[in-house]
Design an enzyme around this catalytic site. Structure first.
Site, PDB file in Angstrom:
ATOM      1  N   GLU A 269      55.146   3.826  59.155  1.00 43.64           N
ATOM      2  CA  GLU A 269      55.017   3.371  57.870  1.00 43.64           C
ATOM      3  C   GLU A 269      55.965   2.330  57.501  1.00 43.64           C
ATOM      4  OE1 GLU A 269      52.187   7.174  56.514  1.00 43.64           O
ATOM      5  OE2 GLU A 269      53.962   6.797  55.346  1.00 43.64           O
TER       6      GLU A 269
ATOM      7  N   ARG B 202      53.261   8.320  63.780  1.00 42.82           N
ATOM      8  CA  ARG B 202      53.406   9.205  62.651  1.00 42.82           C
ATOM      9  C   ARG B 202      54.572  10.350  62.871  1.00 42.82           C
ATOM     10  NH1 ARG B 202      50.754  10.027  57.618  1.00 42.82           N
ATOM     11  NH2 ARG B 202      50.787  12.093  56.772  1.00 42.82           N
TER      12      ARG B 202
ATOM     13  N   ASN C  86      56.020  15.725  56.844  1.00 42.27           N
ATOM     14  CA  ASN C  86      55.748  15.909  55.495  1.00 42.27           C
ATOM     15  C   ASN C  86      54.771  17.148  55.253  1.00 42.27           C
ATOM     16  OD1 ASN C  86      56.586  14.611  53.209  1.00 42.27           O
ATOM     17  ND2 ASN C  86      54.604  13.729  52.915  1.00 42.27           N
TER      18      ASN C  86
ATOM     19  N   HIS D 274      56.273   5.764  51.480  1.00 37.47           N
ATOM     20  CA  HIS D 274      55.160   5.741  52.338  1.00 37.47           C
ATOM     21  C   HIS D 274      54.264   4.506  52.217  1.00 37.47           C
ATOM     22  CE1 HIS D 274      55.514  10.057  53.551  1.00 37.47           C
ATOM     23  NE2 HIS D 274      56.217  10.135  52.396  1.00 37.47           N
TER      24      HIS D 274
ATOM     25  N   THR E 277      58.592  16.549  52.643  1.00 29.53           N
ATOM     26  CA  THR E 277      60.088  16.269  52.757  1.00 29.53           C
ATOM     27  C   THR E 277      61.096  16.045  51.530  1.00 29.53           C
ATOM     28  OG1 THR E 277      59.407  14.935  54.540  1.00 29.53           O
ATOM     29  CG2 THR E 277      61.569  14.841  54.119  1.00 29.53           C
TER      30      THR E 277
ATOM     31  N   GLU F   5      53.800   5.393  47.409  1.00 29.92           N
ATOM     32  CA  GLU F   5      52.891   5.298  48.364  1.00 29.92           C
ATOM     33  C   GLU F   5      52.337   3.935  48.059  1.00 29.92           C
ATOM     34  OE1 GLU F   5      51.180   6.110  51.482  1.00 29.92           O
ATOM     35  OE2 GLU F   5      51.256   8.158  50.624  1.00 29.92           O
TER      36      GLU F   5
ATOM     37  N   TYR G  17      44.400  10.275  58.110  1.00 33.35           N
ATOM     38  CA  TYR G  17      43.860  11.685  57.555  1.00 33.35           C
ATOM     39  C   TYR G  17      42.695  12.092  58.330  1.00 33.35           C
ATOM     40  CZ  TYR G  17      46.997  11.491  53.323  1.00 33.35           C
ATOM     41  OH  TYR G  17      47.807  11.619  52.608  1.00 33.35           O
TER      42      TYR G  17
HETATM   43  C1  LIG Z   1      49.262   8.393  54.180  1.00 32.93           C
HETATM   44  C2  LIG Z   1      50.585   9.345  54.008  1.00 32.93           C
HETATM   45  O1  LIG Z   1      51.418   9.662  54.782  1.00 32.93           O
HETATM   46  N1  LIG Z   1      50.433   9.917  52.861  1.00 32.93           N
HETATM   47  C3  LIG Z   1      51.328  10.993  52.294  1.00 32.93           C
HETATM   48  C4  LIG Z   1      51.308  11.431  50.871  1.00 32.93           C
HETATM   49  C5  LIG Z   1      52.630  12.150  50.469  1.00 32.93           C
HETATM   50  O2  LIG Z   1      53.525  11.561  50.744  1.00 32.93           O
HETATM   51  O3  LIG Z   1      52.360  12.918  49.506  1.00 32.93           O
HETATM   52  C6  LIG Z   1      51.138  12.285  53.297  1.00 32.93           C
HETATM   53  O4  LIG Z   1      49.933  12.398  53.668  1.00 32.93           O
HETATM   54  O5  LIG Z   1      52.181  12.784  53.787  1.00 32.93           O
HETATM   55 ZN   LIG Z   2      53.372   8.770  54.965  1.00 41.23          ZN
END
Ligand SMILES: CC(=O)N[C@@H](CC(=O)O)C(=O)O
Ligand SMILES: [Zn+2]
Length: 313
Positions: free
Chosen positions: A24, A63, A70, A116, A167, A178, A288
């Site tokens: 990201e 990722r 996360n 993000h 995190t 985001e 996702y």
């Molecule tokens: C696309 C992405 O990584 N979104 C984050 C959303 C967040 O930080 O709450 C995640 O799923 O961890």
């Molecule tokens: Zn992210």
């Protein structure tokens, strides 16, 4: 100074996280830039620490290495004894918890922003985990006003089953930022600049708060996570339909019963059959697919926010 303002401690220790997810790019580049030269994020009353959370994933532009960082800040992960055999991100979660937490303790950082990017057409979105953190809600109100006429949406992930161990959750006050759409591994200048501007407004807010400015009671519109929706799948678990073209890129727009939701490979439309309108977001987020989530539905609500001021002034 009004007497009913909620008195809060100043926020002196602030961290800006990038690279919680190693592909990201906006947060990674901003944090790397600010690590070399912090003039842009310096404020007189605040110590601001830029930090790359998952350097090995950043290096590989992926990722994560072993597991999603996360999701790793669970009480269980943070309390088990350290060891080289643990997944890389679990080891990293423990280190981050030592540096910026411990989670839930008075020693934790005051504020963490976690940067993000999404492949979804969400625009700029602040992600909150609590509807009762009036400091963060006031910050969100300030950012939304400063951004106008550009919009800044607010996603509230407070949900008994759908909340995850982020995190940023090691801090006393946390907010995710985001910004999309941006493909994984790609930098887009508009997304980068939008993220940079929001961080600037957030730090300005903290500086004002620390200096004694009182923020009056207000209201903030948020979208609370309601349900995860997976792609239709065949008996082998493979995806059997795509996000429908009428839904693709329509994050935050109402999805009504009967509206197209998915399109199968032979062109059949699958419609939404819920009871009333919902507001989908994270539509077709690349990360996702493995989480079995095509989008998340949300419900719009307006939160009442208390006035706040710094109790040391
Ligand atoms: C696309 C992405 O990584 N979104 C984050 C959303 C967040 O930080 O709450 C995640 O799923 O961890
Ligand atoms: Zn992210």
């Amino acid at each position: 100074m009004s007497s009913d303002a909620c008195c809060l401690a100043e926020a002196r220790r602030v961290a800006i996280f990038g690279g919680t997810h190693g592909n990201e790019m906006s947060g990674i580049m901003l944090v790397s830039m600010w690590t070399k030269n912090d003039s842009e994020i310096r404020r007189s009353s605040v110590h601001t620490k830029p930090f790359i959370c998952n350097p090995r994933a950043v290096e590989k532009c992926t990722r994560y290495i072993d597991t999603d960082l996360n999701r790793a800040f669970t009480a269980e992960n943070l309390s088990t004894p350290p060891g080289d055999e643990l997944p890389y991100e679990v080891q990293r979660a423990k280190e981050i918890n030592q540096l910026f937490g411990p989670k839930g303790s008075p020693d934790a950082y005051d504020v963490i922003f976690d940067l993000h990017n999404t492949t979804s057409n969400m625009g700029a979105t602040l992600i909150l985990e609590s509807s009762t953190d009036h400091f963060i809600l006031q910050m969100v109100h300030y950012i939304k006003k400063a951004m106008a006429p550009e919009s800044c949406m607010v996603l509230l992930t407070e949900h008994p089953q759908l909340k995850y161990a982020t995190t940023r959750s090691v801090a006393k006050h946390s907010v995710g930022l985001e910004v999309g759409p941006q493909p994984q591994g790609v930098l887009r200048s508009n997304i980068f600049e939008s993220m940079r501007m929001i961080v600037k407004h957030a730090l300005d807010f903290i500086e004002m708060f620390n200096s004694g400015v009182e923020f009056p009671a207000c209201r903030v519109e948020v979208f609370r996570v309601h349900e995860r929706v997976d792609y239709p799948r065949d008996t082998n678990g493979n995806i059997s339909a795509m996000v429908h073209p009428h839904l693709q890129d329509c994050d935050w727009e109402p999805l009504n019963p009967g509206d197209p939701m998915f399109q199968t490979f032979d062109g059949t439309t699958i419609v939404y059959e819920g009871a009333g309108p919902v507001y989908p977001t994270f539509i077709n987020e690349a990360a996702y697919y493995e989480k079995h989530q095509a989008f998340v539905t949300t419900c719009r609500e307006t939160l009442s926010v208390n006035s706040i001021r710094n109790n040391t002034k």
